[in-house]
Design a protein around this motif. Structure first.
Motif, PDB file in Angstrom:
ATOM      1  N   ALA A   1       0.821  -1.208   0.000  1.00 54.59           N
ATOM      2  CA  ALA A   1       0.000   0.000   0.000  1.00 54.59           C
ATOM      3  C   ALA A   1       0.853   1.255   0.000  1.00 54.59           C
ATOM      4  O   ALA A   1       1.792   1.376   0.782  1.00 54.59           O
ATOM      5  CB  ALA A   1      -0.905   0.003   1.233  1.00 54.59           C
ATOM      6  N   GLY A   2       0.494   2.183  -0.875  1.00 53.18           N
ATOM      7  CA  GLY A   2       1.101   3.504  -0.852  1.00 53.18           C
ATOM      8  C   GLY A   2       0.548   4.289   0.328  1.00 53.18           C
ATOM      9  O   GLY A   2      -0.428   3.884   0.971  1.00 53.18           O
ATOM     10  N   GLU A   3       1.152   5.424   0.610  1.00 53.86           N
ATOM     11  CA  GLU A   3       0.762   6.200   1.784  1.00 53.86           C
ATOM     12  C   GLU A   3      -0.698   6.647   1.744  1.00 53.86           C
ATOM     13  O   GLU A   3      -1.333   6.781   2.780  1.00 53.86           O
ATOM     14  CB  GLU A   3       1.686   7.404   1.965  1.00 53.86           C
ATOM     15  N   GLY A   4      -1.240   6.847   0.560  1.00 59.58           N
ATOM     16  CA  GLY A   4      -2.627   7.293   0.438  1.00 59.58           C
ATOM     17  C   GLY A   4      -3.658   6.292   0.908  1.00 59.58           C
ATOM     18  O   GLY A   4      -4.766   6.668   1.294  1.00 59.58           O
ATOM     19  N   ILE A   5      -3.304   5.006   0.895  1.00 57.95           N
ATOM     20  CA  ILE A   5      -4.243   3.973   1.354  1.00 57.95           C
ATOM     21  C   ILE A   5      -3.708   3.171   2.539  1.00 57.95           C
ATOM     22  O   ILE A   5      -4.403   2.288   3.034  1.00 57.95           O
ATOM     23  CB  ILE A   5      -4.652   3.014   0.208  1.00 57.95           C
ATOM     24  N   TRP A   6      -2.507   3.470   3.004  1.00 57.81           N
ATOM     25  CA  TRP A   6      -1.887   2.713   4.090  1.00 57.81           C
ATOM     26  C   TRP A   6      -2.720   2.774   5.371  1.00 57.81           C
ATOM     27  O   TRP A   6      -2.891   1.772   6.053  1.00 57.81           O
ATOM     28  CB  TRP A   6      -0.459   3.196   4.327  1.00 57.81           C
ATOM     29  N   ASP A   7      -3.226   3.928   5.719  1.00 59.38           N
ATOM     30  CA  ASP A   7      -4.150   4.100   6.848  1.00 59.38           C
ATOM     31  C   ASP A   7      -3.568   3.555   8.154  1.00 59.38           C
ATOM     32  O   ASP A   7      -4.225   2.817   8.884  1.00 59.38           O
ATOM     33  CB  ASP A   7      -5.484   3.431   6.515  1.00 59.38           C
ATOM     34  N   ASN A   8      -2.317   3.907   8.441  1.00 60.54           N
ATOM     35  CA  ASN A   8      -1.641   3.473   9.676  1.00 60.54           C
ATOM     36  C   ASN A   8      -1.683   1.964   9.895  1.00 60.54           C
ATOM     37  O   ASN A   8      -1.791   1.488  11.024  1.00 60.54           O
ATOM     38  CB  ASN A   8      -2.210   4.196  10.899  1.00 60.54           C
ATOM     39  N   GLY A   9      -1.622   1.212   8.807  1.00 56.39           N
ATOM     40  CA  GLY A   9      -1.602  -0.243   8.895  1.00 56.39           C
ATOM     41  C   GLY A   9      -2.969  -0.897   8.827  1.00 56.39           C
ATOM     42  O   GLY A   9      -3.063  -2.118   8.715  1.00 56.39           O
ATOM     43  N   ALA A  10      -4.032  -0.113   8.869  1.00 55.38           N
ATOM     44  CA  ALA A  10      -5.380  -0.686   8.802  1.00 55.38           C
ATOM     45  C   ALA A  10      -5.662  -1.314   7.439  1.00 55.38           C
ATOM     46  O   ALA A  10      -6.570  -2.130   7.307  1.00 55.38           O
ATOM     47  CB  ALA A  10      -6.439   0.373   9.114  1.00 55.38           C
ATOM     48  N   SER A  11      -4.863  -0.965   6.443  1.00 55.34           N
ATOM     49  CA  SER A  11      -5.074  -1.534   5.101  1.00 55.34           C
ATOM     50  C   SER A  11      -4.569  -2.977   4.989  1.00 55.34           C
ATOM     51  O   SER A  11      -4.894  -3.665   4.022  1.00 55.34           O
ATOM     52  CB  SER A  11      -4.402  -0.668   4.040  1.00 55.34           C
ATOM     53  N   CYS A  12      -3.793  -3.450   5.938  1.00 55.64           N
ATOM     54  CA  CYS A  12      -3.286  -4.822   5.890  1.00 55.64           C
ATOM     55  C   CYS A  12      -4.442  -5.807   5.759  1.00 55.64           C
ATOM     56  O   CYS A  12      -5.389  -5.773   6.556  1.00 55.64           O
ATOM     57  CB  CYS A  12      -2.473  -5.151   7.137  1.00 55.64           C
ATOM     58  N   GLY A  13      -4.370  -6.651   4.752  1.00 59.56           N
ATOM     59  CA  GLY A  13      -5.410  -7.648   4.519  1.00 59.56           C
ATOM     60  C   GLY A  13      -6.563  -7.162   3.664  1.00 59.56           C
ATOM     61  O   GLY A  13      -7.344  -7.973   3.171  1.00 59.56           O
ATOM     62  N   ARG A  14      -6.695  -5.861   3.477  1.00 62.29           N
ATOM     63  CA  ARG A  14      -7.771  -5.353   2.631  1.00 62.29           C
ATOM     64  C   ARG A  14      -7.573  -5.847   1.201  1.00 62.29           C
ATOM     65  O   ARG A  14      -6.444  -6.062   0.755  1.00 62.29           O
ATOM     66  CB  ARG A  14      -7.804  -3.821   2.611  1.00 62.29           C
ATOM     67  N   GLN A  15      -8.670  -5.983   0.503  1.00 62.55           N
ATOM     68  CA  GLN A  15      -8.618  -6.398  -0.895  1.00 62.55           C
ATOM     69  C   GLN A  15      -9.213  -5.304  -1.774  1.00 62.55           C
ATOM     70  O   GLN A  15     -10.163  -4.629  -1.369  1.00 62.55           O
ATOM     71  CB  GLN A  15      -9.357  -7.712  -1.093  1.00 62.55           C
ATOM     72  N   TYR A  16      -8.639  -5.174  -2.954  1.00 67.93           N
ATOM     73  CA  TYR A  16      -9.056  -4.146  -3.899  1.00 67.93           C
ATOM     74  C   TYR A  16      -9.174  -4.733  -5.295  1.00 67.93           C
ATOM     75  O   TYR A  16      -8.374  -5.598  -5.678  1.00 67.93           O
ATOM     76  CB  TYR A  16      -8.027  -3.010  -3.956  1.00 67.93           C
ATOM     77  N   PHE A  17     -10.151  -4.225  -6.047  1.00 69.41           N
ATOM     78  CA  PHE A  17     -10.196  -4.456  -7.487  1.00 69.41           C
ATOM     79  C   PHE A  17      -9.361  -3.350  -8.109  1.00 69.41           C
ATOM     80  O   PHE A  17      -9.482  -2.179  -7.722  1.00 69.41           O
ATOM     81  CB  PHE A  17     -11.626  -4.374  -8.030  1.00 69.41           C
ATOM     82  N   VAL A  18      -8.504  -3.712  -9.039  1.00 72.77           N
ATOM     83  CA  VAL A  18      -7.622  -2.741  -9.688  1.00 72.77           C
ATOM     84  C   VAL A  18      -7.630  -3.001 -11.191  1.00 72.77           C
ATOM     85  O   VAL A  18      -7.562  -4.152 -11.627  1.00 72.77           O
ATOM     86  CB  VAL A  18      -6.161  -2.875  -9.172  1.00 72.77           C
ATOM     87  N   ARG A  19      -7.705  -1.922 -11.977  1.00 76.40           N
ATOM     88  CA  ARG A  19      -7.575  -2.053 -13.430  1.00 76.40           C
ATOM     89  C   ARG A  19      -6.791  -0.873 -13.975  1.00 76.40           C
ATOM     90  O   ARG A  19      -6.846   0.232 -13.427  1.00 76.40           O
ATOM     91  CB  ARG A  19      -8.926  -2.185 -14.112  1.00 76.40           C
ATOM     92  N   CYS A  20      -6.058  -1.133 -15.025  1.00 77.29           N
ATOM     93  CA  CYS A  20      -5.274  -0.099 -15.696  1.00 77.29           C
ATOM     94  C   CYS A  20      -6.218   0.739 -16.557  1.00 77.29           C
ATOM     95  O   CYS A  20      -7.040   0.190 -17.297  1.00 77.29           O
ATOM     96  CB  CYS A  20      -4.204  -0.761 -16.565  1.00 77.29           C
ATOM     97  N   ILE A  21      -6.108   2.065 -16.457  1.00 76.56           N
ATOM     98  CA  ILE A  21      -6.941   2.921 -17.291  1.00 76.56           C
ATOM     99  C   ILE A  21      -6.127   3.673 -18.341  1.00 76.56           C
ATOM    100  O   ILE A  21      -6.672   4.082 -19.359  1.00 76.56           O
ATOM    101  CB  ILE A  21      -7.803   3.899 -16.469  1.00 76.56           C
ATOM    102  N   SER A  22      -4.821   3.841 -18.108  1.00 75.62           N
ATOM    103  CA  SER A  22      -3.980   4.471 -19.120  1.00 75.62           C
ATOM    104  C   SER A  22      -2.509   4.308 -18.754  1.00 75.62           C
ATOM    105  O   SER A  22      -2.162   4.049 -17.604  1.00 75.62           O
ATOM    106  CB  SER A  22      -4.318   5.956 -19.288  1.00 75.62           C
ATOM    107  N   ALA A  23      -1.679   4.461 -19.771  1.00 75.06           N
ATOM    108  CA  ALA A  23      -0.225   4.403 -19.593  1.00 75.06           C
ATOM    109  C   ALA A  23       0.398   5.390 -20.565  1.00 75.06           C
ATOM    110  O   ALA A  23      -0.254   5.822 -21.519  1.00 75.06           O
ATOM    111  CB  ALA A  23       0.293   2.991 -19.858  1.00 75.06           C
ATOM    112  N   SER A  24       1.648   5.743 -20.328  1.00 73.50           N
ATOM    113  CA  SER A  24       2.295   6.707 -21.222  1.00 73.50           C
ATOM    114  C   SER A  24       2.374   6.167 -22.648  1.00 73.50           C
ATOM    115  O   SER A  24       2.296   6.925 -23.603  1.00 73.50           O
ATOM    116  CB  SER A  24       3.680   7.086 -20.697  1.00 73.50           C
ATOM    117  N   ILE A  25       2.517   4.867 -22.773  1.00 70.47           N
ATOM    118  CA  ILE A  25       2.439   4.208 -24.083  1.00 70.47           C
ATOM    119  C   ILE A  25       1.197   3.325 -24.043  1.00 70.47           C
ATOM    120  O   ILE A  25       1.120   2.399 -23.243  1.00 70.47           O
ATOM    121  CB  ILE A  25       3.698   3.371 -24.374  1.00 70.47           C
TER     122      ILE A  25
END
Length: 137
Positions: A56-80
């Motif tokens: 987890a990056g700092e924006g979602i780290w939440d003082n360790g509360a993010s441990c074990g959390r699950q997320y759906f993630v998809r790519c929306i764009s890239a430089s190429i």
């Protein structure tokens, strides 16, 4: 008075969706070694067996509360454009804190630092980072 053009309005509606199902951020990746982690120390049994995990990056780290959390993630764009696989959505579990992970991320400051397996599913590993949409499960 200017009359709106129906085709222009339709094009704008399709191009700029009014709502999104998740948040946006940046994903990078990191390679082994993955242990020890800020969440589980040296315990590899806490890692998903499919290798779909992230730090987890700092924006979602939440003082360790993010441990074990699950997320759906998809790519929306890239430089190429071809480096992104927008048709793929992954489910990852947070197992570490990106800022203190043993392996350094491909892009510091990322929202998610994905395992190489997870990152390779949504983007080409030649891209150091991609723009993502994510949602907590």
């Amino acid at each position: 008075m200017v009359k709106p053009q129906p085709m222009l309005l339709l094009l704008l509606a399709l191009t700029f969706p009014i709502c999104s199902l998740g948040d946006v951020g940046i994903a990078g990746f990191y390679k082994a070694p993955y242990l020890p982690t800020a969440c589980y120390g040296d315990d590899p049994s806490k890692f998903p067996t499919d290798d779909m995990f992230a730090a987890a990056g700092e924006g979602i780290w939440d003082n360790g509360a993010s441990c074990g959390r699950q997320y759906f993630v998809r790519c929306i764009s890239a430089s190429i454009h071809k480096n992104c696989k927008p048709e793929e959505t992954i489910r990852v579990q947070i197992v570490d804190r990106a800022q203190t992970s043993v392996s350094k991320p491909s892009r510091p400051g990322s929202t998610f630092v994905l395992s190489t397996t997870a990152y390779g599913t949504i983007a080409d590993l030649s891209a150091r980072s991609v723009n993502i949409e994510f949602q907590q499960v």
